[in-house]
Design a protein around this motif. Structure first.
Motif, mmCIF file in Angstrom:
data_model
loop_
_atom_site.group_PDB
_atom_site.id
_atom_site.type_symbol
_atom_site.label_atom_id
_atom_site.label_comp_id
_atom_site.label_asym_id
_atom_site.label_seq_id
_atom_site.Cartn_x
_atom_site.Cartn_y
_atom_site.Cartn_z
ATOM 1 N N LEU A 128 -23.359 35.785 49.443
ATOM 2 C CA LEU A 128 -24.346 35.809 50.512
ATOM 3 C C LEU A 128 -24.935 37.198 50.753
ATOM 4 C CD1 LEU A 128 -22.196 34.131 53.426
ATOM 5 C CD2 LEU A 128 -24.533 33.232 52.488
ATOM 6 N N ASP A 129 -24.386 38.381 50.597
ATOM 7 C CA ASP A 129 -25.001 39.534 50.504
ATOM 8 C C ASP A 129 -25.766 39.689 49.370
ATOM 9 O OD1 ASP A 129 -23.504 40.664 52.599
ATOM 10 O OD2 ASP A 129 -21.822 41.657 51.245
ATOM 11 N N LEU A 130 -25.671 39.310 47.966
ATOM 12 C CA LEU A 130 -26.485 39.280 47.149
ATOM 13 C C LEU A 130 -27.442 38.291 47.131
ATOM 14 C CD1 LEU A 130 -26.765 40.388 44.242
ATOM 15 C CD2 LEU A 130 -25.265 38.541 43.080
ATOM 16 N N ILE A 131 -27.630 37.327 47.617
ATOM 17 C CA ILE A 131 -28.728 36.435 47.946
ATOM 18 C C ILE A 131 -29.454 36.989 48.818
ATOM 19 C CG2 ILE A 131 -29.346 34.243 49.008
ATOM 20 C CD1 ILE A 131 -26.490 33.071 48.136
ATOM 21 N N ALA A 132 -29.113 37.509 49.968
ATOM 22 C CA ALA A 132 -29.951 38.318 50.916
ATOM 23 C C ALA A 132 -30.821 39.558 50.357
ATOM 24 C CB ALA A 132 -29.041 38.892 52.170
ATOM 25 N N ALA A 133 -30.005 40.374 49.517
ATOM 26 C CA ALA A 133 -30.538 41.260 48.696
ATOM 27 C C ALA A 133 -31.844 40.950 47.928
ATOM 28 C CB ALA A 133 -29.505 42.035 48.084
#
Length: 274
Positions: A128-133
């Motif tokens: 989720l952190d990577l998708i948001a970034a």
């Protein structure tokens, strides 16, 4: 003929080439489209999106007289861990899609909420952190082209496939300027409630896709599934939503010959509800 806030995605007529699909949509009385640019789903936009290809697609759209609300594209699995070369290739594809979005006069480029599939590449939080970034970065790039960046979340077939994951992604995107596209069919297919979705995304919805569904099946014509469009559209209006809607009728319960009539019927039904 139809409400001016209601358009039709070119994905609804993905079996036709772009020029034919545009003529079909305009002939039905629509003024606005979402332009499908999803490899393997809708081939109206070439995957190898050169400047010449961008110009050709933009010219076809301009000739149709239709407005473009958004370009529905894909730059790969946003939760994939990429090396430098892969990230550079993604950047080139993103730039091409943003060039197309600006060239067609669209308001926004829409990207998915992660890979096709529900299993994490690393783990839930890291993915989720990577998708948001990645979405936040794409949004910053979009601003340079004078357009917006939206993500379709939740999406039953993608990583953020249910209310929990869609809400966790929305929390990570707060303040980023990335808009959220709501799709009734994906919410219902996931066994979730569109009204609960709206509560969790209050004030965040930038665009709405319309198609019917039952749990596990997103490919139904409006009226053939369980989506309560009247309640959902009433809730959107009560919450101050003033954006647009698009019929994304990637359905499998009508023949290709029946699609124009089915789209017109759906548009009349939704027009009465907006």
């Amino acid at each position: 003929m139809f409400n001016s806030r209601l358009g039709c995605s070119s994905i609804s007529f993905r079996h036709q080439d772009l020029a034919t699909a545009l003529r079909t949509i305009a002939g039905l009385g629509f003024d606005e489209i979402d332009l499908g640019a999803l490899p393997g789903v809708c081939d109206h936009v070439p995957y190898e999106l050169t400047l010449d290809a961008v110009a050709a697609v933009a010219a076809e759209v301009a000739a149709s007289g239709l407005r473009v609300r958004s370009v529905n594209g894909d730059i790969g699995d946003l939760n994939a861990v990429l090396d430098g070369g892969q990230q550079a290739a993604r950047e080139r594809h993103l730039e091409a899609l943003l060039t197309l979005t600006a060239a067609t006069g669209a308001r926004a480029l829409v990207l998915p909420c992660g890979a096709l599939g529900h299993e994490p590449v690393q783990n839930l939080e890291a993915d989720l952190d990577l998708i948001a970034a990645q979405l936040t970065h794409a949004g910053q790039r979009a601003a340079g082209f004078g357009v917006e960046l939206w993500t379709e979340s939740l999406h039953f077939l993608r990583f953020c496939w249910n209310l929990e994951r869609a809400e966790l992604l929305a929390q990570r995107l707060a303040g980023s300027g990335v808009g959220i596209v709501m799709d009734f069919s994906h919410i219902v297919a996931a066994g979730e409630d569109p009204l609960e979705y709206l509560k969790r995304h209050e004030g965040r919805i930038s665009h709405v896709h319309l198609r019917d569904a039952v749990p596990g099946n997103i490919n139904l014509s409006i009226g053939n599934g369980n989506a309560d469009f009247a309640a959902g559209l009433n809730a959107l209006a009560a919450g101050g939503y003033t954006g647009h809607f698009s019929l994304e009728l990637e359905t499998r319960d009508v023949t290709h010959d029946e699609r124009p009539a089915a789209a017109a019927k759906a548009a009349s039904f939704i027009t009465d509800l907006i």
